[in-house]
Design a protein around this motif. Structure first.
Motif, PDB file in Angstrom:
ATOM      1  N   GLY A 193       0.793  -1.222   0.000  1.00  0.00           N
ATOM      2  CA  GLY A 193       0.000   0.000   0.000  1.00  0.00           C
ATOM      3  C   GLY A 193       0.822   1.268   0.000  1.00  0.00           C
ATOM      4  N   PHE A 194       2.137   1.180   0.248  1.00  0.00           N
ATOM      5  CA  PHE A 194       2.968   2.369   0.383  1.00  0.00           C
ATOM      6  C   PHE A 194       3.604   2.752  -0.953  1.00  0.00           C
ATOM      7  CE2 PHE A 194       2.604   0.657   4.596  1.00  0.00           C
ATOM      8  CZ  PHE A 194       2.613   1.750   5.432  1.00  0.00           C
ATOM      9  N   GLU A 195       3.812   4.040  -1.117  1.00  0.00           N
ATOM     10  CA  GLU A 195       4.487   4.564  -2.304  1.00  0.00           C
ATOM     11  C   GLU A 195       5.967   4.785  -2.031  1.00  0.00           C
ATOM     12  OE1 GLU A 195       4.772   6.101  -6.254  1.00  0.00           O
ATOM     13  OE2 GLU A 195       3.139   5.054  -5.233  1.00  0.00           O
ATOM     14  N   ASN A 196       6.293   5.323  -0.845  1.00  0.00           N
ATOM     15  CA  ASN A 196       7.663   5.666  -0.491  1.00  0.00           C
ATOM     16  C   ASN A 196       8.308   4.489   0.242  1.00  0.00           C
ATOM     17  OD1 ASN A 196       9.871   6.785   1.312  1.00  0.00           O
ATOM     18  ND2 ASN A 196       9.381   8.609   0.117  1.00  0.00           N
ATOM     19  N   ALA A 197       9.439   3.982  -0.288  1.00  0.00           N
ATOM     20  CA  ALA A 197      10.094   2.816   0.306  1.00  0.00           C
ATOM     21  C   ALA A 197      10.638   3.124   1.695  1.00  0.00           C
ATOM     22  CB  ALA A 197      11.220   2.334  -0.607  1.00  0.00           C
ATOM     23  N   THR A 198      11.146   4.337   1.892  1.00  0.00           N
ATOM     24  CA  THR A 198      11.678   4.709   3.207  1.00  0.00           C
ATOM     25  C   THR A 198      10.571   4.731   4.254  1.00  0.00           C
ATOM     26  OG1 THR A 198      13.399   6.033   2.141  1.00  0.00           O
ATOM     27  CG2 THR A 198      12.967   6.455   4.471  1.00  0.00           C
ATOM     28  N   ARG A 199       9.442   5.358   3.904  1.00  0.00           N
ATOM     29  CA  ARG A 199       8.308   5.393   4.827  1.00  0.00           C
ATOM     30  C   ARG A 199       7.789   3.989   5.112  1.00  0.00           C
ATOM     31  NH1 ARG A 199       9.043  10.336   6.912  1.00  0.00           N
ATOM     32  NH2 ARG A 199       8.809  12.008   5.368  1.00  0.00           N
ATOM     33  N   ARG A 200       7.834   3.146   4.099  1.00  0.00           N
ATOM     34  CA  ARG A 200       7.362   1.773   4.279  1.00  0.00           C
ATOM     35  C   ARG A 200       8.218   1.037   5.309  1.00  0.00           C
ATOM     36  NH1 ARG A 200       7.383   0.212  -0.750  1.00  0.00           N
ATOM     37  NH2 ARG A 200       9.513  -0.574  -0.774  1.00  0.00           N
ATOM     38  N   GLN A 201       9.543   1.172   5.201  1.00  0.00           N
ATOM     39  CA  GLN A 201      10.424   0.493   6.143  1.00  0.00           C
ATOM     40  C   GLN A 201      10.294   1.082   7.541  1.00  0.00           C
ATOM     41  OE1 GLN A 201      12.105  -2.300   5.430  1.00  0.00           O
ATOM     42  NE2 GLN A 201      12.484  -2.344   7.646  1.00  0.00           N
ATOM     43  N   GLU A 202      10.092   2.385   7.638  1.00  0.00           N
ATOM     44  CA  GLU A 202       9.878   3.001   8.952  1.00  0.00           C
ATOM     45  C   GLU A 202       8.608   2.438   9.604  1.00  0.00           C
ATOM     46  OE1 GLU A 202       9.709   7.160   8.210  1.00  0.00           O
ATOM     47  OE2 GLU A 202      11.879   7.407   7.973  1.00  0.00           O
ATOM     48  N   ALA A 203       7.576   2.237   8.798  1.00  0.00           N
ATOM     49  CA  ALA A 203       6.335   1.678   9.336  1.00  0.00           C
ATOM     50  C   ALA A 203       6.542   0.241   9.803  1.00  0.00           C
ATOM     51  CB  ALA A 203       5.234   1.746   8.285  1.00  0.00           C
ATOM     52  N   VAL A 204       7.318  -0.542   9.055  1.00  0.00           N
ATOM     53  CA  VAL A 204       7.593  -1.930   9.454  1.00  0.00           C
ATOM     54  C   VAL A 204       8.360  -1.959  10.772  1.00  0.00           C
ATOM     55  CG1 VAL A 204       8.831  -4.037   8.832  1.00  0.00           C
ATOM     56  CG2 VAL A 204       7.521  -2.816   7.094  1.00  0.00           C
ATOM     57  N   ASN A 205       9.363  -1.085  10.901  1.00  0.00           N
ATOM     58  CA  ASN A 205      10.129  -1.031  12.152  1.00  0.00           C
ATOM     59  C   ASN A 205       9.244  -0.610  13.323  1.00  0.00           C
ATOM     60  OD1 ASN A 205      12.424  -1.729  10.693  1.00  0.00           O
ATOM     61  ND2 ASN A 205      13.088   0.394  10.422  1.00  0.00           N
ATOM     62  N   ARG A 206       8.340   0.324  13.055  1.00  0.00           N
ATOM     63  CA  ARG A 206       7.427   0.756  14.112  1.00  0.00           C
ATOM     64  C   ARG A 206       6.498  -0.386  14.529  1.00  0.00           C
ATOM     65  NH1 ARG A 206       4.871   4.512  11.515  1.00  0.00           N
ATOM     66  NH2 ARG A 206       6.564   5.993  11.728  1.00  0.00           N
ATOM     67  N   LEU A 207       6.062  -1.181  13.562  1.00  0.00           N
ATOM     68  CA  LEU A 207       5.202  -2.324  13.872  1.00  0.00           C
ATOM     69  C   LEU A 207       5.952  -3.356  14.706  1.00  0.00           C
ATOM     70  CD1 LEU A 207       2.552  -3.872  13.545  1.00  0.00           C
ATOM     71  CD2 LEU A 207       3.386  -4.728  11.354  1.00  0.00           C
ATOM     72  N   LYS A 208       7.223  -3.589  14.395  1.00  0.00           N
ATOM     73  CA  LYS A 208       8.016  -4.545  15.176  1.00  0.00           C
ATOM     74  C   LYS A 208       8.197  -4.052  16.612  1.00  0.00           C
ATOM     75  CE  LYS A 208      10.501  -6.398  11.176  1.00  0.00           C
ATOM     76  NZ  LYS A 208      11.807  -6.493  10.476  1.00  0.00           N
ATOM     77  N   ASN A 209       8.398  -2.750  16.776  1.00  0.00           N
ATOM     78  CA  ASN A 209       8.523  -2.200  18.127  1.00  0.00           C
ATOM     79  C   ASN A 209       7.219  -2.353  18.906  1.00  0.00           C
ATOM     80  OD1 ASN A 209      11.187  -1.439  17.662  1.00  0.00           O
ATOM     81  ND2 ASN A 209      10.616   0.614  16.934  1.00  0.00           N
ATOM     82  N   GLU A 210       6.096  -2.089  18.236  1.00  0.00           N
ATOM     83  CA  GLU A 210       4.800  -2.242  18.895  1.00  0.00           C
ATOM     84  C   GLU A 210       4.564  -3.699  19.294  1.00  0.00           C
ATOM     85  OE1 GLU A 210       2.606  -0.089  19.840  1.00  0.00           O
ATOM     86  OE2 GLU A 210       3.500   1.724  18.989  1.00  0.00           O
ATOM     87  N   CYS A 211       4.956  -4.611  18.414  1.00  0.00           N
ATOM     88  CA  CYS A 211       4.792  -6.036  18.707  1.00  0.00           C
ATOM     89  C   CYS A 211       5.657  -6.433  19.901  1.00  0.00           C
ATOM     90  CB  CYS A 211       5.160  -6.862  17.477  1.00  0.00           C
ATOM     91  SG  CYS A 211       4.868  -8.638  17.641  1.00  0.00           S
ATOM     92  N   ALA A 212       6.889  -5.911  19.970  1.00  0.00           N
ATOM     93  CA  ALA A 212       7.770  -6.200  21.106  1.00  0.00           C
ATOM     94  C   ALA A 212       7.176  -5.655  22.403  1.00  0.00           C
ATOM     95  CB  ALA A 212       9.154  -5.608  20.855  1.00  0.00           C
ATOM     96  N   ASN A 213       6.565  -4.478  22.349  1.00  0.00           N
ATOM     97  CA  ASN A 213       5.936  -3.911  23.548  1.00  0.00           C
ATOM     98  C   ASN A 213       4.788  -4.786  24.037  1.00  0.00           C
ATOM     99  OD1 ASN A 213       7.687  -1.729  23.536  1.00  0.00           O
ATOM    100  ND2 ASN A 213       6.319  -0.457  22.296  1.00  0.00           N
ATOM    101  N   VAL A 214       4.018  -5.330  23.095  1.00  0.00           N
ATOM    102  CA  VAL A 214       2.920  -6.217  23.482  1.00  0.00           C
ATOM    103  C   VAL A 214       3.460  -7.470  24.172  1.00  0.00           C
ATOM    104  CG1 VAL A 214       1.062  -7.665  22.583  1.00  0.00           C
ATOM    105  CG2 VAL A 214       1.381  -5.367  21.684  1.00  0.00           C
ATOM    106  N   ILE A 215       4.547  -8.039  23.621  1.00  0.00           N
ATOM    107  CA  ILE A 215       5.128  -9.242  24.219  1.00  0.00           C
ATOM    108  C   ILE A 215       5.650  -8.942  25.619  1.00  0.00           C
ATOM    109  CG2 ILE A 215       6.946 -10.973  23.979  1.00  0.00           C
ATOM    110  CD1 ILE A 215       6.730 -10.664  20.963  1.00  0.00           C
ATOM    111  N   ARG A 216       6.300  -7.782  25.783  1.00  0.00           N
ATOM    112  CA  ARG A 216       6.814  -7.409  27.109  1.00  0.00           C
ATOM    113  C   ARG A 216       5.670  -7.243  28.101  1.00  0.00           C
ATOM    114  NH1 ARG A 216       9.957  -3.688  23.996  1.00  0.00           N
ATOM    115  NH2 ARG A 216      12.102  -4.421  23.718  1.00  0.00           N
ATOM    116  N   HIS A 217       4.596  -6.610  27.637  1.00  0.00           N
ATOM    117  CA  HIS A 217       3.456  -6.395  28.532  1.00  0.00           C
ATOM    118  C   HIS A 217       2.847  -7.719  28.968  1.00  0.00           C
ATOM    119  CE1 HIS A 217      -0.157  -4.622  30.226  1.00  0.00           C
ATOM    120  NE2 HIS A 217      -0.886  -5.434  29.468  1.00  0.00           N
TER     121      HIS A 217
END
Length: 758
Positions: free
Chosen positions: A353-377
């Motif tokens: 769904g993304f046009e900008n590759a940099t923004r796409r990778q930033e979103a993926v990294n943000r999703l991984k961080n959110e997933c890690a926070n859920v696991i920690r919680h």
């Protein structure tokens, strides 16, 4: 009973309370039931109010069960110039269904300041008990609404329909000559809408031309698509409008041919925006995940039009302005976390769904961080006895002396484990094939909802089937594990899994009768040569279920036409042709027998390649369901009479015998040659004769035919199959993972004879 029916009629049809006093309605009710006494106007109003309070209380209970809600809000004005504030609540219920409840449409006589708007929203939120549950408020981009949301201190999202409206309106204003053309069209349309003589004359001209009479459409300043509809209708009626205008006494001049060309080119540029506006306005599913892909597709569509069309100066300028403004909005949208996360988590779009590759990778990294926070919680909220098991078992030494170092080792190991688990979890999800765009993402997540997650540390000696079966709640007799390549790993005779069969930091699946497809990962805490403990990371998920769309089709004019799309759910054990057919029959609610085919009408039969979820979960491959009787008639449609039909069936039987015998037998060439000679005496359709020997790739009669062992059938030409193998490791017919192709010796000459037939 009758009172309730009358109340429902008042509510559903928006009838006035005075209807019970109308003579005709009273006579009708007396005719239906002479003994029934209609309630008075006042009594009816009280009954409707009771019905309203019951419905509102039921809706309030449903809303208060939601964990989080989003609100949409807008101001509008009635035809009597009264202002109203409308607020709607959206949430996902316990069944993962998207629900919508209208919180209120309040009369708003106050000034439309941010303070007053915020107070109106707070009043509704407190009335419904959702003040602390509101996660996002969607409004238009007006400054007072922006300030209102800031005072409420909730996440703000601009309505995508309002954004599109703003983009188009500003692009209109920047195009020289376009507003003048719109004004001229508006004057022309106004004439035929306000003048009775002009309106009747336009209808007469359309009837004389043999056309269906249509009225003109006037644009509304607050809705850009009304401008599109006005120009579209005017261009469609340009001939009747010109003829009608010539017979009227008016000083309004018609549009010239060049101006109509400008209108047509402008409509071509605006068509994707109109489609997008209609689509988002009628959206019944989650919509925030669709914003970024929608803007990307708009940008792509307009850019392509500007490259291919020979537009007028006005249309070219309009297209350039739209592309520029779209690009500016896309940059800000792909930076907004409130939109990037839903886009990634929508299995229809993900990273595509993304046009900008940099923004796409930033979103993926943000999703991984959110997933890690859920696991920690989840790890921090685990019971103490489970947390105790996560500590590394240190051998030897004084625990009182070394407790600080031991604690640091446990903390660092837990942190690295959480990050690794999050990365693996997200990468696995993104690597899965996207579902079809017409499927509901909530249905996907309902079938993939996680039940829980646990991380434990076990000694190597404790990694036996009894221990693992107790942790994962499966029976020991049925327990085994599989690695990423779906290779089964069985316990040793002693009931333990050997460390030689396990890889460091790898993921495995536990299989058992009680909880199939539960995922976990083993990780050694020390180098394999000296390790005496191992970390067992468990990500328990629901039994893996899948879904796919089946296009129920009918045969019209010799073609397969999709008449309905049904979505079937299945687990791994149900991924067979027969079970899918039964699920289609259940979804259709009838007892008709169905045949499953591919897009070209080739029947899908039971085979090793069509058994298992790998074949069925790929929604990119369209599968049709056709009633068996209709399918058989369609395959026999080439005959002209009963005699010819019997000969066709006989020839088809011969073809099937040839397919079964096509393993290089010397007799094959002679049989096919005889078949071609026999077909000259029968008036058959060439496509039906050659269908059995048509290459699945080039769609021509096979040259040097190749036989596939997985689906046991001829699949295509040798060169075509070779090219297919360079791009895909799957069978070109049944999509089996390990196809074996063999050239059928002796068929080439016979098929060349068949190919020569006209």
């Amino acid at each position: 009973m009758v009172d309730e029916a009358v109340v429902n009629m008042i509510i559903k049809d928006s009838q006035p309370f005075s209807v019970v006093e109308d003579v005709g309605f009273r006579e009708l009710m007396h005719l239906m039931d002479p003994n029934y006494i209609l309630p008075s106007r006042k009594a009816l109003k009280a009954m409707v109010d009771i019905k309203y309070q019951e419905a509102k209380e039921k809706a309030r209970e449903q809303v208060q069960k939601a964990v989080a809600v989003s609100l949409t809000s807008d101001m509008w004005t009635s035809i009597n110039m009264d202002a109203y504030l409308a607020v709607t609540c959206h949430f996902i219920d316990d069944e993962d269904q998207l629900c919508t409840t209208l919180l209120g449409v309040q009369h708003f006589p106050k000034a439309h300041t941010a303070e007053n708007l915020a107070a109106g929203h707070v009043q509704l939120m407190e009335e419904w008990g959702i003040r602390d549950k509101v996660k996002c408020l969607v409004t238009d981009g007006a400054s007072n609404m922006n300030a209102c949301v800031r005072q409420l201190n909730v996440r703000h999202a601009i309505c995508i329909a309002h954004t599109i409206n703003l983009i188009v309106h500003k692009s209109f204003d920047d195009v020289e000559g376009l507003n003048e053309l719109r004004q001229k069209c508006r004057r022309l349309v106004t004439l035929f809408r306000t003048s009775t003589t002009a309106k009747e004359r336009l209808v007469q001209v359309q009837e004389q031309m043999g056309r269906q009479p249509y009225k003109m459409i006037i644009e509304v300043d607050t809705r850009w698509n009304s401008t599109f509809l006005m120009l579209q209708r005017l261009y469609e009626l340009r001939e009747p409008v010109g003829a009608a205008l010539a017979s009227l006494k008016t000083d309004i001049t018609p549009l010239t041919a060049a101006e109509y060309d400008s209108v047509n080119n402008t409509l071509s540029v605006l068509a994707p925006f109109h489609q997008a506006t209609v689509e988002v306005s009628a959206e019944k599913r989650v919509s925030s995940s669709k914003v970024i892909p929608l803007m990307k597709m708009l940008h792509h569509a307009i850019t392509n039009k500007m490259h291919t069309m020979n537009a007028s100066t006005i249309a070219r300028q309009l297209g350039d302005n739209l592309v520029r403004r779209l690009r500016d909005h896309m940059s800000s949208l792909e930076s907004a976390g409130g939109l990037t996360m839903p886009t990634l988590l929508d299995p229809r779009f993900k990273k595509l769904g993304f046009e900008n590759a940099t923004r796409r990778q930033e979103a993926v990294n943000r999703l991984k961080n959110e997933c890690a926070n859920v696991i920690r919680h989840e790890a921090s909220s685990a019971p103490p006895d489970q947390l105790q098991n996560t500590r590394v078992a240190q051998s030897g030494g004084n625990s009182e002396l070394w407790w600080l170092l031991d604690d640091a080792i446990n903390s660092s190991g837990s942190s690295s484990s959480v990050v690794a688990d999050a990365v693996i979890e997200v990468d696995r999800y993104l690597a899965e094939m996207n579902i079809s765009r017409d499927e509901d993402p909530l249905v996907y997540w309902h079938g993939h909802k996680a039940i829980g997650r646990k991380t434990v540390i076990l000694k190597i000696d404790d990694m036996c089937i009894d221990r693992i079966a107790r942790i994962f709640q499966v029976t020991t007799a049925s327990l085994y594990i599989t690695d990423a390549c779906n290779v089964a790993i069985l316990p040793t005779d002693g009931g333990c899994f050997s460390s030689l069969d396990l890889s460091d930091c790898a993921h495995y699946e536990v299989h058992g009768e009680e909880a199939p497809s539960r995922q976990f990962a083993f990780r050694h805490s020390l180098p394999p040569s000296t390790a005496n403990t191992a970390q067992l990371t468990r990500a328990v998920s629901a039994p893996s279920s899948f879904q796919r769309s089946i296009h129920v089709s009918d045969i019209m004019d010799g073609n397969l036409i999709s008449i309905r799309v049904v979505v079937v759910r299945f687990v791994d054990a149900e991924a067979t042709v027969s079970v899918i057919v039964e699920k289609v029959k259940t979804a259709m609610g009838n007892s008709e027998d169905y045949i499953l085919t591919d897009t070209l009408g080739n029947e899908i039969v039971e085979s090793d390649g069509t058994t298992g979820v790998f074949y069925w979960k790929q929604n990119a491959r369209r599968i049709r369901a056709i009633e068996r009787s209709a399918f058989r008639q369609w395959r026999r449609r080439g005959s002209r009479s009963r005699n010819e039909q019997s000969e066709v069936l006989s020839l088809r039987d011969t073809v099937e015998e040839l397919l079964d015998a096509s393993h290089g037998l010397d007799e094959v060439t002679r049989k096919i040659t005889d078949f071609v000679a026999a077909s000259r005496d029968v008036a058959l359709q060439n496509t039906e004769i050659k269908q059995a020997f048509t290459c699945l790739i080039c769609r021509d009669t096979m040259t040097e035919p190749m036989f596939s062992s997985c689906c046991r059938s001829l699949v295509g030409c040798r060169m075509c199959v070779k090219e297919w193998g360079n791009t895909s490791k799957l069978c070109c017919k049944c999509r089996d993972e390990k196809p074996v192709y063999t050239e059928v010796a002796g068929l080439s000459a016979a098929l060349a004879c068949l190919k020569s037939r006209p």
